[in-house]
Design an enzyme around this catalytic site. Structure first.
Site, PDB file in Angstrom:
ATOM      1  CG  LEU A  68       4.279  63.313  25.178  1.00 41.69           C
ATOM      2  CD1 LEU A  68       3.831  61.996  25.786  1.00 41.69           C
ATOM      3  CD2 LEU A  68       3.188  64.372  25.285  1.00 41.69           C
ATOM      4  N   PRO A  69       7.420  66.283  26.533  1.00 35.61           N
ATOM      5  CG  PRO A  69       6.645  68.280  27.469  1.00 35.61           C
ATOM      6  CD  PRO A  69       6.167  66.982  26.884  1.00 35.61           C
ATOM      7  CB  THR A 123      14.945  63.246  25.373  1.00 35.98           C
ATOM      8  OG1 THR A 123      15.155  63.504  23.987  1.00 35.98           O
ATOM      9  CG2 THR A 123      16.255  62.810  26.011  1.00 35.98           C
ATOM     10  CE  LYS A 150      17.918  63.952  22.286  1.00 34.61           C
ATOM     11  NZ  LYS A 150      18.299  64.884  21.228  1.00 34.61           N
ATOM     12  CE  LYS A 173      14.032  66.472  28.711  1.00 34.45           C
ATOM     13  NZ  LYS A 173      13.571  65.821  27.523  1.00 34.45           N
TER      14      LYS A 173
HETATM   15  P1  NAD Z   1       7.535  71.087  23.443  1.00 41.82           P
HETATM   16  O1  NAD Z   1       7.467  71.459  24.877  1.00 41.82           O
HETATM   17  O2  NAD Z   1       7.605  72.122  22.389  1.00 41.82           O
HETATM   18  O3  NAD Z   1       6.279  70.144  23.068  1.00 41.82           O
HETATM   19  C1  NAD Z   1       5.727  69.197  23.916  1.00 41.82           C
HETATM   20  C2  NAD Z   1       4.232  69.091  23.625  1.00 41.82           C
HETATM   21  O4  NAD Z   1       3.683  68.073  24.471  1.00 41.82           O
HETATM   22  C3  NAD Z   1       3.457  70.376  23.933  1.00 41.82           C
HETATM   23  O5  NAD Z   1       2.692  70.745  22.800  1.00 41.82           O
HETATM   24  C4  NAD Z   1       2.584  70.003  25.122  1.00 41.82           C
HETATM   25  O6  NAD Z   1       1.324  70.661  25.123  1.00 41.82           O
HETATM   26  C5  NAD Z   1       2.411  68.512  24.910  1.00 41.82           C
HETATM   27  N1  NAD Z   1       2.032  67.797  26.120  1.00 41.82           N
HETATM   28  C6  NAD Z   1       2.567  67.857  27.362  1.00 41.82           C
HETATM   29  N2  NAD Z   1       1.928  67.035  28.207  1.00 41.82           N
HETATM   30  C7  NAD Z   1       0.960  66.432  27.493  1.00 41.82           C
HETATM   31  C8  NAD Z   1      -0.048  65.488  27.811  1.00 41.82           C
HETATM   32  N3  NAD Z   1      -0.176  64.984  29.034  1.00 41.82           N
HETATM   33  N4  NAD Z   1      -0.885  65.105  26.831  1.00 41.82           N
HETATM   34  C9  NAD Z   1      -0.761  65.610  25.570  1.00 41.82           C
HETATM   35  N5  NAD Z   1       0.174  66.499  25.213  1.00 41.82           N
HETATM   36  C10 NAD Z   1       1.019  66.909  26.164  1.00 41.82           C
HETATM   37  O7  NAD Z   1       8.760  70.073  23.331  1.00 41.82           O
HETATM   38  P2  NAD Z   1       9.633  69.713  22.029  1.00 41.82           P
HETATM   39  O8  NAD Z   1      10.696  70.747  21.858  1.00 41.82           O
HETATM   40  O9  NAD Z   1       8.735  69.378  20.902  1.00 41.82           O
HETATM   41  O10 NAD Z   1      10.371  68.387  22.558  1.00 41.82           O
HETATM   42  C11 NAD Z   1       9.712  67.151  22.734  1.00 41.82           C
HETATM   43  C12 NAD Z   1      10.742  66.100  23.154  1.00 41.82           C
HETATM   44  O11 NAD Z   1      11.739  65.983  22.144  1.00 41.82           O
HETATM   45  C13 NAD Z   1      11.467  66.441  24.457  1.00 41.82           C
HETATM   46  O12 NAD Z   1      11.688  65.258  25.193  1.00 41.82           O
HETATM   47  C14 NAD Z   1      12.783  67.036  23.965  1.00 41.82           C
HETATM   48  O13 NAD Z   1      13.813  66.845  24.923  1.00 41.82           O
HETATM   49  C15 NAD Z   1      13.012  66.230  22.698  1.00 41.82           C
HETATM   50  N6  NAD Z   1      13.810  66.909  21.653  1.00 41.82           N
HETATM   51  C16 NAD Z   1      13.586  68.219  21.311  1.00 41.82           C
HETATM   52  C17 NAD Z   1      14.348  68.807  20.309  1.00 41.82           C
HETATM   53  C18 NAD Z   1      14.153  70.246  19.903  1.00 41.82           C
HETATM   54  O14 NAD Z   1      15.003  70.784  19.157  1.00 41.82           O
HETATM   55  N7  NAD Z   1      13.098  70.928  20.337  1.00 41.82           N
HETATM   56  C19 NAD Z   1      15.325  68.070  19.634  1.00 41.82           C
HETATM   57  C20 NAD Z   1      15.495  66.744  19.963  1.00 41.82           C
HETATM   58  C21 NAD Z   1      14.732  66.168  20.973  1.00 41.82           C
END
Ligand code: NAD
Length: 299
Positions: free
Chosen positions: A66-67, A97, A172, A247
């Site tokens: 999740l975000p 994260t 992280k 964030k």
């Molecule tokens: P994203 O925003 O693409 O995906 C998050 C998903 O969570 C979305 O599909 C959203 O609809 C869902 N969501 C939000 N609230 C929700 C709820 N209450 N119930 C169900 N689903 C819900 O984010 P991401 O890029 O996939 O990143 C996710 C996490 O991983 C973050 O913490 C980010 O910091 C970390 N991260 C991302 C990357 C990257 O390259 N994108 C790399 C490493 C770590």
């Protein structure tokens, strides 16, 4: 079938990670607020649940992606959350994260309910998520780590036990502060070189065999067209959003404040990413700092 795994959060990262669990023989029950995210996993063979609670009713191993901290709190503790229908003995792996203190709070709650939770944030980006090459930084007990590794191994190539609950997040946060700084540095250097008349691909190929080489220059170059398949070559779409990087830099600065650790460049990186977010870049990949620098120069 190797057993049912629950997965909540099917965004840029989660969708790939969930697909890898299916490919490697698990049946999946998934939930996301976005219907289109759910449907794309349904096509890959997953069952769609109506809430995180419904995921918890049908699986005893659950991954969340999740975000940020408030989303994680809502999915675990909110109405219709995982903890409202928690089965004893359930293993929870949160790969979002978030604030280490929130990870610890969630893990205490899991223990009270007779389960175990690890924080397991990842590094590697969307291509590593797709190719199951992520690095997982795991915080939790020895046995929690051993159990979670069996699942996390299917989505990554490095699964590292950092220490007790919250320490995965600590690792992280440090990584991403460095990543932000290196991405800004790479963008500055590439922009300067191009203004000096150098060809972007040629400059990148020099950096990548020289001492300026880093992940941002080599694997995720911010200049469009230098590397295929990365967000810069796709209008900075997908990837790791600038708002998410902001964030993480906020989490790093909180931690720096709490431990009185000087992080001058981390603080500057935070401010630059905040300005970007206030100027329409928040949904773009964080490598768009290159585009942002370009824009400033021409205005
Ligand atoms: P994203 O925003 O693409 O995906 C998050 C998903 O969570 C979305 O599909 C959203 O609809 C869902 N969501 C939000 N609230 C929700 C709820 N209450 N119930 C169900 N689903 C819900 O984010 P991401 O890029 O996939 O990143 C996710 C996490 O991983 C973050 O913490 C980010 O910091 C970390 N991260 C991302 C990357 C990257 O390259 N994108 C790399 C490493 C770590």
């Amino acid at each position: 079938d190797k057993g049912c795994v629950g997965f909540v959060g099917l965004g840029n990262m989660g969708a790939h990670m969930a697909r890898n669990l299916i490919k490697k023989g698990h049946s999946l029950v998934v939930f996301d607020l976005s219907e289109s995210a759910c449907n794309s996993l349904k096509e890959a063979g997953a069952k769609i649940a109506s809430s995180p609670a419904a995921v918890a009713e049908s699986s005893q191993k659950i991954v969340t992606m999740l975000p940020s901290s408030p989303h994680v709190k809502a999915v675990y503790c909110g109405p219709g959350g995982i903890y409202s229908k928690f089965q004893k003995g359930t293993l929870l792996m949160d790969s979002s994260t978030i604030d280490p203190a929130v990870s610890q709070e969630m893990a205490e709650k899991a223990e009270e309910l007779g389960g175990v939770m690890v924080d397991s944030p990842v590094s590697g980006g969307i291509l590593a998520a797709r190719d199951a090459l992520l690095t997982f930084m795991v915080g939790g007990t020895e046995s929690g780590f051993a159990e979670s590794k069996k699942i996390l191994d299917l989505m990554g190539k490095n699964v590292i036990h950092c220490g007790p609950s919250g320490t995965g997040q600590a690792a992280k946060i440090c990584n991403n502060m460095l990543l932000a700084i290196s991405m800004i540095g790479t963008s500055e250097a590439m922009n300067l070189g191009i203004k000096l008349g150098l060809d972007a691909k040629m400059l990148a190929s020099i950096l990548n065999v020289s001492s300026g080489r880093c992940w941002s220059s080599e694997m995720y170059n911010p200049v469009p067209g230098v590397k295929e398949g990365v967000p810069s070559s796709n209008n900075y779409k997908g990837g790791f959003g600038t708002a998410l990087m902001l964030k993480d830099l906020g989490l790093a600065q909180n931690a720096a404040g709490a431990t009185q650790s000087p992080t001058p460049l981390g603080g500057m990186a935070l401010n630059l990413y905040r300005i970007m977010c206030n100027n329409g870049f928040s949904e773009m990949d964080f490598s768009s700092v290159y585009k942002f620098l370009q824009k400033r120069e021409s205005s």
